[in-house]
Design a protein around this motif. Structure first.
Motif, short mmCIF file in Angstrom:
data_model
loop_
_atom_site.label_atom_id
_atom_site.label_comp_id
_atom_site.label_asym_id
_atom_site.label_seq_id
_atom_site.Cartn_x
_atom_site.Cartn_y
_atom_site.Cartn_z
N UNK A 107 72.66 16.50 19.85
CA UNK A 107 71.26 16.94 19.99
C UNK A 107 70.86 16.99 21.46
N UNK A 108 71.36 16.04 22.24
CA UNK A 108 71.04 16.02 23.67
C UNK A 108 71.79 17.12 24.43
N UNK A 109 72.94 17.56 23.89
CA UNK A 109 73.72 18.61 24.55
C UNK A 109 73.12 20.00 24.32
N UNK A 110 72.62 20.24 23.12
CA UNK A 110 72.11 21.57 22.79
C UNK A 110 70.78 21.82 23.50
N UNK A 111 70.63 23.04 23.98
CA UNK A 111 69.38 23.44 24.62
C UNK A 111 68.48 24.20 23.66
N UNK A 112 69.07 24.74 22.59
CA UNK A 112 68.31 25.48 21.60
C UNK A 112 67.42 24.53 20.78
N UNK A 113 66.13 24.79 20.79
CA UNK A 113 65.17 23.91 20.11
C UNK A 113 65.41 23.88 18.61
N UNK A 114 65.77 25.03 18.03
CA UNK A 114 66.02 25.10 16.59
C UNK A 114 67.20 24.21 16.20
N UNK B 233 80.18 20.03 16.46
CA UNK B 233 81.23 20.17 17.47
C UNK B 233 81.69 21.62 17.61
N UNK B 234 81.85 22.30 16.48
CA UNK B 234 82.28 23.70 16.52
C UNK B 234 81.22 24.59 17.16
N UNK B 235 79.95 24.34 16.85
CA UNK B 235 78.87 25.11 17.46
C UNK B 235 78.88 24.94 18.97
N UNK B 236 79.05 23.70 19.41
CA UNK B 236 79.09 23.42 20.85
C UNK B 236 80.27 24.12 21.51
N UNK B 237 81.43 24.08 20.86
CA UNK B 237 82.63 24.72 21.42
C UNK B 237 82.47 26.24 21.48
N UNK B 238 81.89 26.83 20.44
CA UNK B 238 81.68 28.28 20.41
C UNK B 238 80.69 28.70 21.50
N UNK B 239 79.62 27.92 21.65
CA UNK B 239 78.62 28.23 22.66
C UNK B 239 79.18 28.16 24.08
N UNK B 240 80.15 27.27 24.27
CA UNK B 240 80.71 27.06 25.61
C UNK B 240 82.14 27.57 25.73
#
Length: 220
Positions: free
Chosen positions: A81-88, A134-141
Motif C-alpha cells: 500500500x505504501x509502494x503504490x501511488x494509485x489511490x484506487x 506483488x504481480x501488480x507492482x512488478x508489472x507497473x515497474x
C-alpha cells in the motif's frame, strides 16, 4: 528425515542474515525498508519456533501457521500500500485487509478448534492477495530496472506461488516431517524459500549500493 530439516535450517540461516543486515542498516531508511525489517525479524522468530517445535514435537506446531499467515498478510499489505501511488489501489488493499481480518475473526469465533489445524481459507486468501499485489507492482515497474524492491517482490511472488500450490493441492499433512515420500513437495518449497532469501539479500545489496552512490554524488 534429517536432510530436509537441515535444508530448512539453511533457509533459516539466510533469513537470520537478512534480518541482521536490514536491522543494522535501518537508520535513515524509507518506510518500506523499515517494514521489510520488521517483516524479516517477525518471520525469523516464527520460523525458529516452528523448527524447534516441529523437530522436538512433530505434529504440534500447526497453530503457528495462523500467526505466520496473518502477520505476513498485514505487514506486506501495508508494505505494498505504501509502494503504490494509485489511490484506487491503496483503497483496494485497505478494503481487502479489513475484510479478510474481519472474516477470519468471525471464522475463528464460530470454529475455535480451527486454531489447531491448517486453515485453507486463511492460507488461500492471504497468500493469493499478496501474490496479486506483488504481480501488480512488478508489472507497473517492468521497464524500471532501477526501481526499488523489485528483487524482493520477485522473490515473494515466486515463493508464495510455490507455497500456495502445495497447500491447496492437499499436501498439508506432510509439513511436520512424517511422510518421507511426500516430503518432495516441501523440500522444493524449502529450496524456493532459500531463493527468496537470496533475492532479499540482493535487494539489500542493491539498496546499499544506491545509497553509497547518492552519498558519493553529494560530495562532489
Amino acid at each position: 528425515m534429517l536432510f530436509p530439516f537441515l535444508v530448512s535450517l539453511v533457509g533459516l540461516f539466510f533469513l537470520l542474515l537478512n534480518s541482521i543486515l536490514f536491522y543494522s542498516t535501518r537508520k535513515n531508511k524509507d518506510f518500506q525498508y523499515r517494514i521489510i525489517t520488521i517483516y524479516l525479524i517477525g518471520l525469523f522468530v516464527h520460523e525458529l519456533l516452528c523448527n524447534i517445535i516441529g523437530f522436538t514435537a512433530p505434529g504440534t506446531n500447526f497453530f503457528l501457521s495462523h500467526y505466520y499467515f496473518i502477520f505476513q498478510f498485514i505487514i506486506l499489505s501495508i508494505f505494498f500500500r505504501s509502494l503504490f501511488t494509485n489511490v484506487f489501489l491503496k483503497q483496494i488493499i485497505l478494503f481487502f485487509l479489513i475484510t479478510v481480518l474481519i472474516s477470519l475473526a468471525i471464522q475463528y469465533y464460530r470454529t475455535p478448534d480451527l486454531y489447531w489445524r491448517f486453515n485453507l481459507f486463511e492460507i488461500g486468501v492471504t497468500t493469493a492477495l499478496l501474490i496479486l499485489y506483488g504481480l501488480i507492482f512488478l508489472i507497473q515497474n517492468f521497464k524500471k530496472v532501477k526501481s526499488n524492491y523489485l528483487y524482493f517482490s520477485n522473490g515473494l511472488v515466486i515463493y508464495l506461488m510455490s507455497s500456495l500450490s502445495i497447500f491447496l493441492t492437499g499436501n498439508t499433512d506432510s509439513v511436520i516431517f512424517t511422510e518421507p515420500f511426500l516430503l518432495d513437495f516441501w523440500f522444493f518449497n524449502s529450496l524456493f524459500y532459500i531463493l527468496y532469501q537470496a533475492l532479499i539479500f540482493k535487494e539489500w545489496k542493491a539498496l546499499t549500493i544506491k545509497e553509497r552512490l547518492k552519498k558519493s554524488l553529494r560530495q562532489f
